[in-house]
Motif scaffolding. Sequence first.
Motif, short mmCIF file in Angstrom:
data_model
loop_
_atom_site.label_atom_id
_atom_site.label_comp_id
_atom_site.label_asym_id
_atom_site.label_seq_id
_atom_site.Cartn_x
_atom_site.Cartn_y
_atom_site.Cartn_z
N VAL B 17 0.80 -1.24 0.00
CA VAL B 17 0.00 0.00 0.00
C VAL B 17 0.83 1.29 0.00
N GLU B 21 0.39 4.00 -2.94
CA GLU B 21 -0.16 5.32 -2.66
C GLU B 21 0.64 6.40 -3.38
N SER B 47 -7.49 -6.64 3.77
CA SER B 47 -8.36 -5.58 4.29
C SER B 47 -7.71 -4.21 4.15
N THR B 48 -6.38 -4.14 4.36
CA THR B 48 -5.69 -2.86 4.23
C THR B 48 -5.79 -2.34 2.80
N VAL B 51 -9.45 -1.22 2.00
CA VAL B 51 -9.79 0.07 2.60
C VAL B 51 -9.04 1.19 1.89
N PHE B 52 -7.77 0.94 1.59
CA PHE B 52 -6.97 1.98 0.93
C PHE B 52 -7.56 2.35 -0.43
N SER B 55 -10.80 4.26 -0.04
CA SER B 55 -10.58 5.61 0.50
C SER B 55 -9.96 6.50 -0.58
N PHE B 83 -14.80 -4.98 3.24
CA PHE B 83 -13.97 -4.00 3.93
C PHE B 83 -14.21 -2.59 3.40
N ALA B 84 -15.45 -2.18 3.42
CA ALA B 84 -15.76 -0.80 3.02
C ALA B 84 -15.29 0.13 4.12
N PRO B 85 -14.58 1.20 3.78
CA PRO B 85 -14.06 2.08 4.84
C PRO B 85 -15.18 2.76 5.62
N ILE B 86 -14.88 3.02 6.88
CA ILE B 86 -15.86 3.70 7.74
C ILE B 86 -15.45 5.16 7.83
N SER B 88 -14.85 8.64 9.31
CA SER B 88 -14.64 9.05 10.71
C SER B 88 -15.09 10.48 10.91
#
Lengths: 244, 362
Positions: B17, B21, B47-48, B51-52, B55, B83-86, B88
């Motif tokens: 990741v 990025e 999962s990382t 989510v990445f 996002s 693993f849909a990002p939450i 914040s």
Amino acid sequence: MTSKALIKVENLTGGYNETVILKDVSFEVYEGEILVILGTSGCGKTTLLKHLIGLLYPFSGKIYLLGHDLLSLPEKKAMILMRKIGVLFQNGALLNSITVADNVAIPYEQHTNLKTDLINQLVRLKLKLVGLPHAAELLPSELSGGMRKRAALARAIALDPPILFADEPAAGLDPVTAASLDRLLLDLRKLLGMTLVVVTHELTSIKRIADRILFLDKGRIAFLGTMEQAMASESEPVKKFFNP
Amino acid sequence: MNAIIHKLPERITYYEVPSLESELKSLLKNPLKEIVLDFGEVHTLDSTGAVFIQSFANRLREADKQVRFEGMSANVSHTLQLFAPIESKPASKPAKENIFVRIGDSAHQWMSYFIESLVLFADIFYWAFVAFFRKKLRRRSEVINQGVQIGVNALFIVGLIAFLIGFILALQSAAQLRLFGANIYVADLVAVAMISEMGPLITAILVAGRSGSAITAEIATMKVSEEIDALNVMGVDPLPYLIVPKLYALLIVLPLLTVFANVIGIIGGAVIGVTYLDIDLLPFFKEVISVLRYKEIFTGLVKSVTFAVIILLTATYFGFKARGGAEGVGKVTTSSVVASIFFVIVADSILGLIFYFGGPSF
């Protein structure tokens, strides 16, 4: 079983200091299965688990994790291999001085170069997966026993390990919480494709989650097979365990 | 076609990741509005990674880009859903308090600490008095055990430090007294300083660091592991059971250790007197005996008894204040040692003034 073996133990003899507890133990755990290690108190269940996760060094024998010979790996490589396994300790083993979120963030902070924003998102996601979406900012001492185990599970699965070891996950929990924790383990196996090795002596929990059972008696394997085979087993300690 | 197609690598895990990025960042600056993330070659997504990617797609959308995912296998699609990002919410900052409110809070807190310690002080003395007349509460073997731990086991370190203090006192004063031919007064100086001041003080500081911390850590560990609660529910008051034997032991042992430190300190001074100032041993000790009045001995003993009470009370107070786990125990132990030494020095100054100006004359 046609799947490949993720864990292979060959003629393991081990224990603490000079006391031999495990005698000539050999078995394999296949990808995606849940193997339950059980037996009466003092039979060597936790000792076997400690050998499998590298906390104890055996007197003789071999342990292969994900195809690597755990005992002959140099320390640095063994540490890297350990990132690929998750361990749920009996009491959770959360660090009490930091919040639940900070506990779950430890593997990301120590083993990855991810940015803080992404780590925070991942921590929240893992806490949501284990059913603790609102516990992030609490301290472990503010959680109930079941919640503490769930938080510890979130930490154990942080890096999506292919293998998860759990030591007495249902111990000390009420039947409802124990059942929900078992369901969570089954869900995680299904969702993340994990292989689980669970040490327990809770009979209801065994019936719910076990694909295969490894029964230890006085440090030796007394039985290895499915639940149905165990119920029909002629082995005296196994019979006694299921029909006390 | 006015779209950028970006092929994603075969593996997107926590390991890949960070590099991915930096690779994808250029897409944010690209003038083309439509971006296609091609998952055709992706076979490992954790999962990382999931989510990445999601996002990052959101970041692109916030920058007015249209993002599409293409070529996803069923597995990858499932992982992305799982693993849909939450999102914040930024944590709301607590309102800043007025300085007077903070001063008031802090004064109130100190007042409550003071009252708590007074209550504890009264409780311990009540139980110490009651236990003196009740054999069952006295726990003689525990008093002896504590006496050995606090006193006998500290003999070496107390002796060594006292010897060095006496030695240094004599050495520093000898250089000056020699100029006036007043060598013999080194004995007076060392004896008075050791018996009325340095002996009790140094012994108390050592015992506070050594045994005070041990008492705090013991009680704090018992508190956080619910052992104190267990005693309470069994109807056993922890003060007479745990604290009073330690108080008796300290009250007996600290004055004895102080006398020991005084003697060894004077011997340390005598070593300098004999070797550096050419004073014979007998005249040195005759001078020591002649200069000492009962007042100095009495002052030293009163001080050592007072210090024993201070060390025990401080250690107990902080031990019972422990919260949380291992870190809580560490925190109260540190605070206890610092506070004990502080209170011992404050008490030493007060007693020093009292005895200097208004103490009994013998």
